[in-house]
Design a protein around this motif. Structure first.
Motif, PDB file in Angstrom:
ATOM      1  N   ALA A 155       0.830  -1.213   0.000  1.00  0.00           N
ATOM      2  CA  ALA A 155       0.000   0.000   0.000  1.00  0.00           C
ATOM      3  C   ALA A 155       0.859   1.255   0.000  1.00  0.00           C
ATOM      4  CB  ALA A 155      -0.944  -0.014   1.200  1.00  0.00           C
ATOM      5  N   ALA A 156       1.952   1.236   0.778  1.00  0.00           N
ATOM      6  CA  ALA A 156       2.838   2.398   0.851  1.00  0.00           C
ATOM      7  C   ALA A 156       3.454   2.703  -0.506  1.00  0.00           C
ATOM      8  CB  ALA A 156       3.925   2.158   1.894  1.00  0.00           C
ATOM      9  N   PHE A 157       3.937   1.681  -1.181  1.00  0.00           N
ATOM     10  CA  PHE A 157       4.541   1.904  -2.500  1.00  0.00           C
ATOM     11  C   PHE A 157       3.502   2.394  -3.516  1.00  0.00           C
ATOM     12  CE2 PHE A 157       8.141  -0.682  -0.968  1.00  0.00           C
ATOM     13  CZ  PHE A 157       9.181   0.126  -1.424  1.00  0.00           C
ATOM     14  N   TYR A 158       2.281   1.882  -3.444  1.00  0.00           N
ATOM     15  CA  TYR A 158       1.226   2.351  -4.346  1.00  0.00           C
ATOM     16  C   TYR A 158       0.892   3.825  -4.077  1.00  0.00           C
ATOM     17  CZ  TYR A 158      -0.143  -1.832  -6.915  1.00  0.00           C
ATOM     18  OH  TYR A 158      -0.175  -2.885  -7.794  1.00  0.00           O
ATOM     19  N   LEU A 159       0.799   4.213  -2.812  1.00  0.00           N
ATOM     20  CA  LEU A 159       0.483   5.597  -2.479  1.00  0.00           C
ATOM     21  C   LEU A 159       1.588   6.543  -2.926  1.00  0.00           C
ATOM     22  CD1 LEU A 159      -1.083   5.105   1.057  1.00  0.00           C
ATOM     23  CD2 LEU A 159      -2.242   6.070  -0.937  1.00  0.00           C
ATOM     24  N   ILE A 160       2.841   6.151  -2.722  1.00  0.00           N
ATOM     25  CA  ILE A 160       3.958   6.988  -3.172  1.00  0.00           C
ATOM     26  C   ILE A 160       3.961   7.106  -4.694  1.00  0.00           C
ATOM     27  CG2 ILE A 160       6.470   7.173  -3.277  1.00  0.00           C
ATOM     28  CD1 ILE A 160       6.536   5.813  -0.497  1.00  0.00           C
ATOM     29  N   LEU A 170       1.361   6.806  -6.631  1.00  0.00           N
ATOM     30  CA  LEU A 170       0.204   7.626  -7.006  1.00  0.00           C
ATOM     31  C   LEU A 170       0.524   9.107  -6.853  1.00  0.00           C
ATOM     32  CD1 LEU A 170      -2.745   7.935  -7.834  1.00  0.00           C
ATOM     33  CD2 LEU A 170      -3.381   7.607  -5.426  1.00  0.00           C
ATOM     34  N   TYR A 171       1.215   9.465  -5.774  1.00  0.00           N
ATOM     35  CA  TYR A 171       1.589  10.874  -5.598  1.00  0.00           C
ATOM     36  C   TYR A 171       2.508  11.339  -6.721  1.00  0.00           C
ATOM     37  CZ  TYR A 171       3.820  15.084  -3.942  1.00  0.00           C
ATOM     38  OH  TYR A 171       4.299  16.362  -3.874  1.00  0.00           O
ATOM     39  N   LEU A 172       3.474  10.488  -7.104  1.00  0.00           N
ATOM     40  CA  LEU A 172       4.393  10.873  -8.171  1.00  0.00           C
ATOM     41  C   LEU A 172       3.650  11.084  -9.490  1.00  0.00           C
ATOM     42  CD1 LEU A 172       7.402   8.508  -7.385  1.00  0.00           C
ATOM     43  CD2 LEU A 172       7.201  10.957  -6.890  1.00  0.00           C
ATOM     44  N   VAL A 173       2.654  10.226  -9.753  1.00  0.00           N
ATOM     45  CA  VAL A 173       1.857  10.390 -10.973  1.00  0.00           C
ATOM     46  C   VAL A 173       1.044  11.675 -10.899  1.00  0.00           C
ATOM     47  CG1 VAL A 173      -0.048   9.424 -12.316  1.00  0.00           C
ATOM     48  CG2 VAL A 173       1.769   7.921 -11.473  1.00  0.00           C
ATOM     49  N   LEU A 174       0.380  11.907  -9.760  1.00  0.00           N
ATOM     50  CA  LEU A 174      -0.407  13.132  -9.591  1.00  0.00           C
ATOM     51  C   LEU A 174       0.480  14.372  -9.696  1.00  0.00           C
ATOM     52  CD1 LEU A 174      -2.816  12.166  -6.657  1.00  0.00           C
ATOM     53  CD2 LEU A 174      -3.430  12.564  -9.048  1.00  0.00           C
ATOM     54  N   TYR A 175       1.670  14.272  -9.161  1.00  0.00           N
ATOM     55  CA  TYR A 175       2.578  15.416  -9.240  1.00  0.00           C
ATOM     56  C   TYR A 175       2.935  15.731 -10.687  1.00  0.00           C
ATOM     57  CZ  TYR A 175       6.681  18.336  -8.843  1.00  0.00           C
ATOM     58  OH  TYR A 175       7.571  19.358  -8.990  1.00  0.00           O
ATOM     59  N   ALA A 176       3.255  14.681 -11.453  1.00  0.00           N
ATOM     60  CA  ALA A 176       3.654  14.907 -12.841  1.00  0.00           C
ATOM     61  C   ALA A 176       2.498  15.383 -13.710  1.00  0.00           C
ATOM     62  CB  ALA A 176       4.244  13.612 -13.427  1.00  0.00           C
ATOM     63  N   VAL A 177       1.288  14.852 -13.453  1.00  0.00           N
ATOM     64  CA  VAL A 177       0.143  15.138 -14.322  1.00  0.00           C
ATOM     65  C   VAL A 177      -0.594  16.405 -13.893  1.00  0.00           C
ATOM     66  CG1 VAL A 177      -2.094  14.264 -15.104  1.00  0.00           C
ATOM     67  CG2 VAL A 177      -0.139  12.722 -14.944  1.00  0.00           C
ATOM     68  N   PHE A 178      -0.694  16.653 -12.580  1.00  0.00           N
ATOM     69  CA  PHE A 178      -1.555  17.741 -12.116  1.00  0.00           C
ATOM     70  C   PHE A 178      -0.857  18.716 -11.166  1.00  0.00           C
ATOM     71  CE2 PHE A 178      -4.603  19.362  -8.931  1.00  0.00           C
ATOM     72  CZ  PHE A 178      -5.412  20.117  -9.778  1.00  0.00           C
ATOM     73  N   LEU A 179      -0.196  18.203 -10.141  1.00  0.00           N
ATOM     74  CA  LEU A 179       0.304  19.082  -9.087  1.00  0.00           C
ATOM     75  C   LEU A 179       1.370  20.049  -9.594  1.00  0.00           C
ATOM     76  CD1 LEU A 179       0.523  16.601  -6.075  1.00  0.00           C
ATOM     77  CD2 LEU A 179      -1.280  18.245  -6.600  1.00  0.00           C
TER      78      LEU A 179
END
Length: 597
Positions: A288-293, A295-304
């Motif tokens: 779960a921890a690796f998936y959440l990290i 996911l954040y990296l994807v969100l950062y690249a695409v949106f954040l």
């Protein structure tokens, strides 16, 4: 100095478009606005709206940002429109990942109470950030423990392996925490507090690790199992405050419920020592921890980074962002000044979207403050100024009178220009300037969250106090301008000269402010970034801002993430309601449509 012929030439209308946050391409927003309000919705001469593009005729010609010129409107005065863009995305190209994350932490500390419409989005973001910090804490502790264990197992001194394990554990944790805090210290004023909390947690658990290793294996397991969660709690308390701890409690609570469900479904062995949620030895927590990290990296690249990164740099007044903020505002004010002094326009409409509305607001208040002392003598402006000045007009009458004042100011300055060209200049005429911005149209404006984004404070009360102080100081002009210290809406009596002069907080007594927004609902439907502005930027007795809720359909159904839909006709043959509202707000024909919304 302008010639008489230039002063008497037919004037045009300038539409200055300010794009929003994100990796915007030059003219991307302008072409969307032109398509919505001119090519598909104008009353052009001959019934055929057309456009041409040409480089800006000032300074160095920039072919990346040409002016979009239209053919003439039908009817009198057969006016042409020039669409310009204030482009600033290129100045935001170096936003750092940690800057975005720290800004999100600061927003999380403020809580969800200021803006009820964004409460669901706030809680989702808070829970995700808390889970992200917990995931990073778990992975970090696991890495330190596993690495130090490998070295301990590989040593040729078996008698010292346990002590070496403990010492290496302390060493690597200390090095990691020191490096992290040294990196944050240059970026965030809370690094000292974070250092104190994390150091205390590390000291307690390292001491517990060593003692329980020697005296009690069971207690040693408890210390090791609880370290990721307690370490995350310390970091979250320092970065996101008590609201962050509430998010962490929710994350841990949901994880325990999931573990309980797994125990009931798969057997109670699933709740054993190696499977407790967020424990060092839990396989599923690690996954779960690796998936959440990830996911954040994807969100950062695409949106954040491409979107919120701009907001983080513009709103967060850290030393690393000051130069960027100043340069954006400098270019914005220069662009508005060039339009004013070009001599081609007697009307300027500013249309801004998203973060661009904040840039445009700063541009307007800065330029108006610069030229207010050069405006014509208030005594020349007649009854309209007196009516507005004393605040006796109702909302739409005040908006109409403000438009008439801008028209009168423009004529007075044009007449003065003609006199100066004919050597009939009088004292003070050479310094006279016009204010030509008749309309400020905001689309999906984050100014609805102004106390959150533009003020300082630790809680709702402090943020509102700081916002009200800035309004009272006329740092934040309101619409209509507030009656402060015995002054009028537009003018004050100069105690040194005894004459009436314009004060720097009066621009929205002249400029009509129309705000379009998609009402937010159900987390991502509508527009959670934009919202009403009148409650914040109005007077204590009311607001002259035309807050207009818009929808993409006549049934007023919500649209998924409507923040980018304000000029999108969605392929409809007939203009949807939000496009009609946009056309009326901009009101190219200047027939008062903005005052019917």
């Amino acid at each position: 100095m302008e010639s008489v012929a230039t002063a008497r030439a037919a004037k045009r209308t300038a539409v200055l478009v300010v794009h929003g946050m994100g990796s915007q391409r030059p003219l991307e927003t302008v072409r969307g606005i032109v398509d919505a309000v001119w090519l598909k919705g104008s009353d052009a001469e001959g019934g055929r709206p057309r456009i041409w593009t040409h480089p800006e005729k000032s300074g160095v010609d920039d072919i990346d940002l040409p002016v979009v010129t239209t053919n003439r409107l039908s009817g009198s005065p057969h006016r042409q429109i020039d669409f310009h863009e204030l482009y600033w995305a290129h100045l935001m190209s170096e936003t750092r990942a940690v800057a975005v994350l720290l800004w999100l932490f600061e927003l999380a500390r403020m809580g969800p109470r200021l803006k009820p419409s964004i409460a669901p989005l706030y809680w989702v973001a808070l829970i995700f950030l808390s889970a992200l910090v917990l995931s990073i804490s778990l992975v970090t502790v696991q890495a330190v423990v596993e690495f130090s264990a490998l070295i301990a197992d590989a040593t040729t001194w078996p008698l010292l392996s346990k002590d070496l394990h403990s010492l290496l554990y302390v060493f690597f944790v200390a090095i990691g925490v020191t490096a992290l805090l040294a990196f944050l210290a240059a970026l965030w004023k809370g690094a000292v507090r974070l250092a104190a909390i994390v150091s205390l947690i590390v000291a307690v658990f390292v001491g517990g690790f060593i003692l329980t290793r020697v005296y009690d294996e069971a207690a040693h397991k408890v210390v090791m199992l609880s370290l990721p969660t307690v370490l995350a709690a310390g970091v979250i308390r320092a970065t996101m405050g008590r609201w962050g701890l509430a998010g962490l409690i929710i994350v841990v609570g949901l994880s325990c419920l999931a573990a309980l469900q797994a125990g009931l479904t798969l057997g109670w062995d699933a709740l054993g020592y190696g499977h407790g949620p967020w424990s060092i030895f839990s396989f599923w927590s690690t996954i779960a921890a690796f998936y959440l990290i990830a996911l954040y990296l994807v969100l950062y690249a695409v949106f954040l980074q491409p979107y919120l990164g701009d907001a983080a740099r513009y709103f967060r007044n850290s030393p690393g962002n000051v130069a960027v903020r100043r340069e954006i505002r400098r270019q914005a004010v220069r662009t508005l000044q060039d339009l004013h002094v070009s001599g081609k326009y007697d009307r300027i409409i500013v249309v801004a979207h998203s973060l661009g509305t904040v840039v445009a607001y700063d541009m307007l208040r800065s330029y108006y403050s610069r030229i207010k002392d050069a405006l014509p003598d208030p005594a020349l402006l007649g009854k309209e100024l007196d009516d507005i000045d004393h605040g006796g007009l109702p909302k739409f009458a005040a908006r109409a009178s403000g438009r008439e004042l801008v028209r009168r100011i423009s004529r007075i300055v044009a007449d003065t220009t003609e006199k100066s060209s004919s050597d009939k200049i009088e004292s003070g005429d050479s310094k006279m300037r016009a204010w030509l911005v008749t309309d400020f149209v905001t689309l999906g404006s984050p100014l609805t969250h102004a106390p959150y984004l533009m003020c300082r404070g630790k809680n709702e009360e402090q943020l509102r106090i700081d916002f009200d102080r800035r309004v009272a100081d006329r740092e934040f002009p309101t619409c209509p301008p507030r009656l402060l210290d015995g002054d009028c809406r537009l003018t004050f009596a100069n105690p040194n000269t005894g004459r009436r002069q314009f004060h720097h907080g009066g621009l929205f007594a002249l400029t009509r402010w129309t705000n379009l927004y998609f009402p937010a609902s159900q987390l991502l439907w509508g527009d959670g970034i934009g919202g009403e502005l009148g409650a914040l930027f109005g007077d204590t007795s009311g607001s002259n801002i035309a807050d207009v809720p818009v929808y993409t359909n006549k049934m007023q159904h919500d649209t998924f993430f409507a923040h980018v839909r304000y000029w999108d006709d969605l392929g409809s043959k007939n203009p949807p309601p939000h496009i009609e509202a946009l056309r009326n707000a901009i009101d190219l024909a200047d027939v008062g449509a903005a005052d019917t919304l």
